[in-house]
Design a protein around this motif. Sequence first.
Motif, PDB file in Angstrom:
ATOM      1  N   TRP A  56       0.852  -0.905  -0.618  1.00 21.73           N
ATOM      2  CA  TRP A  56      -0.424  -0.304   0.062  1.00 21.73           C
ATOM      3  C   TRP A  56       0.891   1.602  -0.049  1.00 21.73           C
ATOM      4  O   TRP A  56      -0.038   2.172  -1.070  1.00 21.73           O
ATOM      5  CB  TRP A  56      -0.718  -0.405   1.518  1.00 21.73           C
ATOM      6  N   LEU A  57       2.372   1.454   0.675  1.00 20.94           N
ATOM      7  CA  LEU A  57       2.595   2.154   0.860  1.00 20.94           C
ATOM      8  C   LEU A  57       3.314   2.412  -0.135  1.00 20.94           C
ATOM      9  O   LEU A  57       3.234   3.850  -0.817  1.00 20.94           O
ATOM     10  CB  LEU A  57       3.828   2.331   2.584  1.00 20.94           C
ATOM     11  N   SER A  93       9.234   2.759  -8.527  1.00 15.39           N
ATOM     12  CA  SER A  93       9.833   3.503  -7.301  1.00 15.39           C
ATOM     13  C   SER A  93      11.724   4.194  -7.422  1.00 15.39           C
ATOM     14  O   SER A  93      11.931   2.836  -7.872  1.00 15.39           O
ATOM     15  CB  SER A  93       9.266   2.872  -6.153  1.00 15.39           C
ATOM     16  N   VAL A  94      11.638   4.883  -7.483  1.00 14.63           N
ATOM     17  CA  VAL A  94      12.921   5.762  -7.461  1.00 14.63           C
ATOM     18  C   VAL A  94      13.617   5.352  -5.914  1.00 14.63           C
ATOM     19  O   VAL A  94      14.789   5.031  -6.294  1.00 14.63           O
ATOM     20  CB  VAL A  94      13.110   7.601  -6.766  1.00 14.63           C
ATOM     21  N   LEU A  95      12.834   4.933  -4.797  1.00 16.45           N
ATOM     22  CA  LEU A  95      13.349   3.750  -3.904  1.00 16.45           C
ATOM     23  C   LEU A  95      14.248   3.016  -4.561  1.00 16.45           C
ATOM     24  O   LEU A  95      14.930   2.276  -4.172  1.00 16.45           O
ATOM     25  CB  LEU A  95      12.521   3.935  -2.846  1.00 16.45           C
ATOM     26  N   GLN A  96      13.119   1.499  -4.703  1.00 17.70           N
ATOM     27  CA  GLN A  96      13.533   0.458  -5.368  1.00 17.70           C
ATOM     28  C   GLN A  96      14.950   0.581  -6.099  1.00 17.70           C
ATOM     29  O   GLN A  96      15.824  -0.139  -6.180  1.00 17.70           O
ATOM     30  CB  GLN A  96      12.547  -0.406  -5.848  1.00 17.70           C
ATOM     31  N   ILE A  97      14.673   1.481  -7.103  1.00 17.63           N
ATOM     32  CA  ILE A  97      16.312   2.171  -7.882  1.00 17.63           C
ATOM     33  C   ILE A  97      17.330   2.568  -6.595  1.00 17.63           C
ATOM     34  O   ILE A  97      18.569   2.018  -7.820  1.00 17.63           O
ATOM     35  CB  ILE A  97      15.661   3.233  -9.018  1.00 17.63           C
ATOM     36  N   ILE A  98      17.257   3.165  -6.610  1.00 22.06           N
ATOM     37  CA  ILE A  98      17.602   3.398  -5.195  1.00 22.06           C
ATOM     38  C   ILE A  98      18.486   2.283  -4.480  1.00 22.06           C
ATOM     39  O   ILE A  98      20.075   2.312  -4.409  1.00 22.06           O
ATOM     40  CB  ILE A  98      17.379   5.242  -4.283  1.00 22.06           C
ATOM     41  N   LEU A  99      17.612   0.828  -3.925  1.00 20.17           N
ATOM     42  CA  LEU A  99      18.576   0.227  -3.505  1.00 20.17           C
ATOM     43  C   LEU A  99      18.829  -0.530  -4.526  1.00 20.17           C
ATOM     44  O   LEU A  99      20.539  -0.897  -4.157  1.00 20.17           O
ATOM     45  CB  LEU A  99      17.295  -0.323  -2.914  1.00 20.17           C
ATOM     46  N   ALA A 127      18.409   4.023   0.616  1.00 15.04           N
ATOM     47  CA  ALA A 127      18.124   2.531   0.296  1.00 15.04           C
ATOM     48  C   ALA A 127      17.666   1.790   1.742  1.00 15.04           C
ATOM     49  O   ALA A 127      17.439   0.634   1.748  1.00 15.04           O
ATOM     50  CB  ALA A 127      19.653   2.051   0.004  1.00 15.04           C
ATOM     51  N   TRP A 128      18.488   2.305   3.112  1.00 11.50           N
ATOM     52  CA  TRP A 128      17.640   1.512   3.965  1.00 11.50           C
ATOM     53  C   TRP A 128      16.456   1.618   4.291  1.00 11.50           C
ATOM     54  O   TRP A 128      15.834   0.786   4.837  1.00 11.50           O
ATOM     55  CB  TRP A 128      18.733   2.418   5.021  1.00 11.50           C
ATOM     56  N   TYR A 129      15.866   2.550   4.034  1.00 12.98           N
ATOM     57  CA  TYR A 129      14.354   2.630   4.418  1.00 12.98           C
ATOM     58  C   TYR A 129      13.409   1.886   2.944  1.00 12.98           C
ATOM     59  O   TYR A 129      12.408   1.242   3.442  1.00 12.98           O
ATOM     60  CB  TYR A 129      13.512   4.411   4.140  1.00 12.98           C
ATOM     61  N   ALA A 130      14.123   1.859   1.633  1.00 13.22           N
ATOM     62  CA  ALA A 130      13.702   0.751   0.835  1.00 13.22           C
ATOM     63  C   ALA A 130      13.265  -0.351   1.245  1.00 13.22           C
ATOM     64  O   ALA A 130      12.339  -0.965   1.100  1.00 13.22           O
ATOM     65  CB  ALA A 130      13.900   1.335  -0.681  1.00 13.22           C
ATOM     66  N   GLU A 131      14.781  -0.670   1.842  1.00 14.39           N
ATOM     67  CA  GLU A 131      14.705  -1.571   2.064  1.00 14.39           C
ATOM     68  C   GLU A 131      14.283  -2.498   3.108  1.00 14.39           C
ATOM     69  O   GLU A 131      13.490  -3.421   3.251  1.00 14.39           O
ATOM     70  CB  GLU A 131      16.564  -2.511   2.320  1.00 14.39           C
ATOM     71  N   LYS A 132      13.830  -1.826   4.207  1.00 13.29           N
ATOM     72  CA  LYS A 132      13.892  -2.318   5.385  1.00 13.29           C
ATOM     73  C   LYS A 132      12.757  -1.967   5.870  1.00 13.29           C
ATOM     74  O   LYS A 132      11.566  -1.996   7.056  1.00 13.29           O
ATOM     75  CB  LYS A 132      14.489  -1.926   7.105  1.00 13.29           C
ATOM     76  N   VAL A 133      11.967  -0.908   5.408  1.00 16.46           N
ATOM     77  CA  VAL A 133      10.873  -0.138   5.868  1.00 16.46           C
ATOM     78  C   VAL A 133       9.681  -0.665   4.851  1.00 16.46           C
ATOM     79  O   VAL A 133       8.753  -1.119   4.853  1.00 16.46           O
ATOM     80  CB  VAL A 133      10.322   1.434   6.013  1.00 16.46           C
ATOM     81  N   LEU A 134      10.372  -0.180   3.731  1.00 22.40           N
ATOM     82  CA  LEU A 134       8.992  -1.001   2.170  1.00 22.40           C
ATOM     83  C   LEU A 134       9.147  -2.242   2.212  1.00 22.40           C
ATOM     84  O   LEU A 134       8.681  -3.041   0.952  1.00 22.40           O
ATOM     85  CB  LEU A 134       9.225  -0.024   1.268  1.00 22.40           C
TER      86      LEU A 134
END
Length: 216
Positions: A8-9, A160-166, A196-203
Motif C-alpha cells: 500500500w505504501l 519506484s525511485v527508492l527501489q532503483i536507489i536500493l 536505501a535503508w528505508y527502501a529495504e527495511k521499511v518498504l
Amino acid sequence: MAGAWQQWLSPRPQKRTKNNSQSSFPHLGDAALYEPLSRPDGRWYVRETHYIENALVRAGMTGPPLHIHRLQDEYFKVEQGVLGAVKNGVEYAVTKDDGTFHIPAGTRHRFWSHKSATEDLVFSVWLDPCKDTDFILDVNFLRNLSGYVDDCLKAGLKPSVLQIILFTENASSLLCPPFLNWMPVWLLFWVHRGLAWYAEKVLGYERSYPEYTRDL
C-alpha cells in the motif's frame, strides 16, 4: 515477501517475469537491448543497442539518470551512431572515431542516444575493476534494473525511485538528482544510504531478485 501495508505504501509488480535464462534482455520494452558478453580473460562487458525508431531513444530517455560509480572506472566504445554523454557537467557527442571514452570513478555522468543521431546507437560498455570485488556494478545490476522497470511498465506502474536507489546502492553507485547537484559526494553517499535503508527495511524492497539474476 512484502506485506500488504508495504504494498500500500509503495505499489510494485505482483508478478516478476522470470527472465534470468535469457542471454540478452530488453530495456524499456523494445527501446534497447543489452547483450552481456565476456572477453578471453573472463572480464565482462555489455553491448547495448538503442533503436532510433523508438520514441524514447529519439528523446534521449533510454540512458540512466545522472549517477556516480564510487569504486569503478567506466569505459565506452561506440560502434555505430552517436553517444551523448555528460561528464562532470560537460556534454560530449561520442562516435566510433573518438575511440574509448573514459569516465573515472567518482565522476557525475550520464549517457543516451544523442539528438544528432540518424541510426541505431550501438556501443560496448565495461567497468574496471569488474570482478573479485564485493558490491560493484555488474551484469546482475542491469538485469535487476531492466527486469523491474519492464515489469512495472507491464503492470501500468511507475517504477519506484527508492527501489532503483536500493539497486544502485547495492552496486556501490549513487544517483545524482539535479536538485542535489550542490551536494558533495560524501554527503550524497549518506543520503543515498539512508534512502536505501528505508527502501529495504521499511518498504520491503530487495537488493536483488532471483527471477532477474544469474550466478556469476
